[in-house]
Design a protein around this motif. Structure first.
Motif, mmCIF file in Angstrom:
data_model
loop_
_atom_site.group_PDB
_atom_site.id
_atom_site.type_symbol
_atom_site.label_atom_id
_atom_site.label_comp_id
_atom_site.label_asym_id
_atom_site.label_seq_id
_atom_site.Cartn_x
_atom_site.Cartn_y
_atom_site.Cartn_z
ATOM 1 N N MET A 95 25.352 11.394 -15.217
ATOM 2 C CA MET A 95 24.858 10.595 -14.110
ATOM 3 C C MET A 95 23.854 11.434 -13.324
ATOM 4 S SD MET A 95 26.891 8.975 -10.838
ATOM 5 C CE MET A 95 27.301 7.416 -11.590
ATOM 6 N N SER A 96 22.764 10.828 -12.953
ATOM 7 C CA SER A 96 21.737 11.502 -12.171
ATOM 8 C C SER A 96 22.219 11.734 -10.745
ATOM 9 C CB SER A 96 20.479 10.634 -12.149
ATOM 10 O OG SER A 96 19.558 11.129 -11.216
ATOM 11 N N ASN A 97 21.763 12.836 -10.148
ATOM 12 C CA ASN A 97 22.081 13.094 -8.749
ATOM 13 C C ASN A 97 21.143 12.364 -7.807
ATOM 14 O OD1 ASN A 97 24.251 14.709 -9.245
ATOM 15 N ND2 ASN A 97 23.073 16.589 -9.282
ATOM 16 N N ARG A 98 20.156 11.706 -8.344
ATOM 17 C CA ARG A 98 19.192 10.976 -7.523
ATOM 18 C C ARG A 98 19.595 9.504 -7.445
ATOM 19 N NH1 ARG A 98 13.722 13.090 -6.921
ATOM 20 N NH2 ARG A 98 13.488 10.921 -6.392
ATOM 21 N N PRO A 99 19.421 8.898 -6.289
ATOM 22 C CA PRO A 99 19.740 7.474 -6.176
ATOM 23 C C PRO A 99 18.755 6.620 -6.953
ATOM 24 C CG PRO A 99 18.788 8.294 -4.129
ATOM 25 C CD PRO A 99 18.970 9.472 -5.035
ATOM 26 N N THR A 100 19.158 5.405 -7.260
ATOM 27 C CA THR A 100 18.275 4.426 -7.870
ATOM 28 C C THR A 100 17.357 3.881 -6.787
ATOM 29 O OG1 THR A 100 20.025 3.810 -9.405
ATOM 30 C CG2 THR A 100 18.208 2.255 -9.140
ATOM 31 N N TYR A 101 16.055 3.931 -7.044
ATOM 32 C CA TYR A 101 15.086 3.404 -6.088
ATOM 33 C C TYR A 101 14.614 2.047 -6.563
ATOM 34 C CZ TYR A 101 15.053 8.104 -4.221
ATOM 35 O OH TYR A 101 15.431 9.290 -3.661
ATOM 36 N N ALA A 102 14.756 1.034 -5.708
ATOM 37 C CA ALA A 102 14.306 -0.311 -6.066
ATOM 38 C C ALA A 102 14.069 -1.104 -4.796
ATOM 39 C CB ALA A 102 15.360 -1.013 -6.933
ATOM 40 N N ASN A 103 13.056 -1.927 -4.817
ATOM 41 C CA ASN A 103 12.754 -2.799 -3.694
ATOM 42 C C ASN A 103 13.946 -3.718 -3.430
ATOM 43 O OD1 ASN A 103 10.819 -3.816 -1.751
ATOM 44 N ND2 ASN A 103 10.828 -5.679 -2.971
ATOM 45 N N GLY A 104 14.411 -3.759 -2.194
ATOM 46 C CA GLY A 104 15.515 -4.638 -1.816
ATOM 47 C C GLY A 104 16.897 -4.007 -1.899
ATOM 48 N N LYS A 105 17.008 -2.776 -2.380
ATOM 49 C CA LYS A 105 18.303 -2.104 -2.511
ATOM 50 C C LYS A 105 18.823 -1.694 -1.132
ATOM 51 C CE LYS A 105 20.343 2.021 -4.603
ATOM 52 N NZ LYS A 105 21.063 2.488 -3.441
ATOM 53 N N ILE A 106 20.098 -1.929 -0.870
ATOM 54 C CA ILE A 106 20.722 -1.408 0.346
ATOM 55 C C ILE A 106 20.965 0.077 0.109
ATOM 56 C CG2 ILE A 106 22.782 -1.462 1.807
ATOM 57 C CD1 ILE A 106 22.917 -4.482 1.194
ATOM 58 N N CYS A 107 20.463 0.916 1.034
ATOM 59 C CA CYS A 107 20.487 2.349 0.751
ATOM 60 C C CYS A 107 20.917 3.215 1.924
ATOM 61 C CB CYS A 107 19.118 2.802 0.285
ATOM 62 S SG CYS A 107 17.853 2.656 1.559
ATOM 63 N N TYR A 108 20.915 2.706 3.145
ATOM 64 C CA TYR A 108 21.106 3.568 4.308
ATOM 65 C C TYR A 108 21.920 2.836 5.362
ATOM 66 C CZ TYR A 108 19.961 6.785 8.113
ATOM 67 O OH TYR A 108 20.042 7.686 9.137
ATOM 68 N N LEU A 109 22.934 3.507 5.917
ATOM 69 C CA LEU A 109 23.775 2.929 6.955
ATOM 70 C C LEU A 109 23.805 3.828 8.172
ATOM 71 C CD1 LEU A 109 26.933 2.042 4.804
ATOM 72 C CD2 LEU A 109 25.097 0.490 5.474
ATOM 73 N N GLU A 110 23.803 3.237 9.337
ATOM 74 C CA GLU A 110 24.080 3.957 10.575
ATOM 75 C C GLU A 110 25.419 3.431 11.073
ATOM 76 O OE1 GLU A 110 20.806 3.585 13.289
ATOM 77 O OE2 GLU A 110 19.466 4.702 11.958
ATOM 78 N N ILE A 111 26.411 4.305 11.091
ATOM 79 C CA ILE A 111 27.783 3.915 11.426
ATOM 80 C C ILE A 111 28.109 4.419 12.827
ATOM 81 C CG2 ILE A 111 30.205 4.072 10.761
ATOM 82 C CD1 ILE A 111 29.260 4.635 7.888
ATOM 83 N N PRO A 112 28.439 3.505 13.748
ATOM 84 C CA PRO A 112 28.809 3.951 15.093
ATOM 85 C C PRO A 112 30.038 4.853 15.062
ATOM 86 C CG PRO A 112 28.326 1.608 15.097
ATOM 87 C CD PRO A 112 28.388 2.037 13.656
ATOM 88 N N VAL A 137 24.085 5.536 -1.656
ATOM 89 C CA VAL A 137 23.927 5.112 -0.263
ATOM 90 C C VAL A 137 24.064 6.354 0.604
ATOM 91 C CG1 VAL A 137 24.850 3.678 1.610
ATOM 92 C CG2 VAL A 137 24.893 2.828 -0.748
ATOM 93 N N SER A 138 23.184 6.473 1.576
ATOM 94 C CA SER A 138 23.279 7.574 2.520
ATOM 95 C C SER A 138 23.242 7.000 3.926
ATOM 96 C CB SER A 138 22.134 8.575 2.313
ATOM 97 O OG SER A 138 20.887 7.944 2.547
ATOM 98 N N GLY A 139 23.408 7.855 4.899
ATOM 99 C CA GLY A 139 23.353 7.391 6.273
ATOM 100 C C GLY A 139 23.825 8.462 7.223
ATOM 101 N N MET A 140 24.103 8.028 8.444
ATOM 102 C CA MET A 140 24.560 8.960 9.466
ATOM 103 C C MET A 140 25.442 8.234 10.460
ATOM 104 S SD MET A 140 21.032 9.329 11.668
ATOM 105 C CE MET A 140 21.688 10.412 12.909
ATOM 106 N N TRP A 141 26.201 9.015 11.214
ATOM 107 C CA TRP A 141 27.010 8.465 12.291
ATOM 108 C C TRP A 141 26.189 8.554 13.563
ATOM 109 C CZ3 TRP A 141 29.007 11.244 8.284
ATOM 110 C CH2 TRP A 141 29.937 10.553 7.486
ATOM 111 N N VAL A 142 26.264 7.505 14.366
ATOM 112 C CA VAL A 142 25.493 7.457 15.606
ATOM 113 C C VAL A 142 26.438 7.237 16.783
ATOM 114 C CG1 VAL A 142 23.366 6.657 14.516
ATOM 115 C CG2 VAL A 142 25.031 4.978 15.298
ATOM 116 N N THR A 143 26.110 7.877 17.887
ATOM 117 C CA THR A 143 26.869 7.676 19.116
ATOM 118 C C THR A 143 26.022 6.835 20.064
ATOM 119 O OG1 THR A 143 26.029 9.743 20.024
ATOM 120 C CG2 THR A 143 28.152 9.837 18.881
#
Length: 126
Positions: free
Chosen positions: A1-18, A54-60
């Motif tokens: 499995m590749s360590n790189r994410p699949t890049y495609a138009n319309g893909k959900i890829c990033y979340l900001e989680i409170p 999917v990547s992202g970060m926690w936000v306050t």
């Protein structure tokens, strides 16, 4: 499995989680789902999911998503075992549902109170 994410138009890829406590939330998602925790160039605590898609970060300073709406579900191989991890790491199980084809959906709250879901499908069964 590749360590790189699949890049495609319309893909959900990033979340900001409170988060109310970023370190606690990061530890929760790492312990329950195997997410990789890292710091970005600005020093923010960020994550990559267990399959690096999917990547992202926690936000306050943002209210947790405490009410059902769009439900973000995390795929797991064993919903019951993951439910136990959720509870032992400061989350709450809200609802368990068995679907007609054998899938399991569980709604939970993370330590900050965010409403999330687990999804156990037949794809990961051995």
């Amino acid at each position: 499995m590749s360590n790189r994410p699949t890049y495609a138009n319309g893909k959900i890829c990033y979340l900001e989680i409170p988060a109310t406590d970023v370190a606690h939330s990061a530890n929760f998602y790492s312990a329950c789902f195997g997410w990789s925790i890292r710091a970005d160039y600005g020093g923010n605590t960020t994550f990559d999911d267990s399959v690096n898609q999917v990547s992202g970060m926690w936000v306050t300073g943002v209210s947790p998503m405490t009410e059902p709406g769009i439900t973000i579900s995390i795929m797991v191989a064993d919903a019951e075992a993951t439910s136990n991890l959720i509870v032992s790491n400061g989350g709450r199980i809200l609802k368990k549902m068995a679907m007609d084809r054998g899938e399991i959906i569980i709604h939970f709250q993370d330590p900050a109170g965010n409403f999330m879901g687990l999804y156990q499908g037949n794809e990961l069964k051995e």
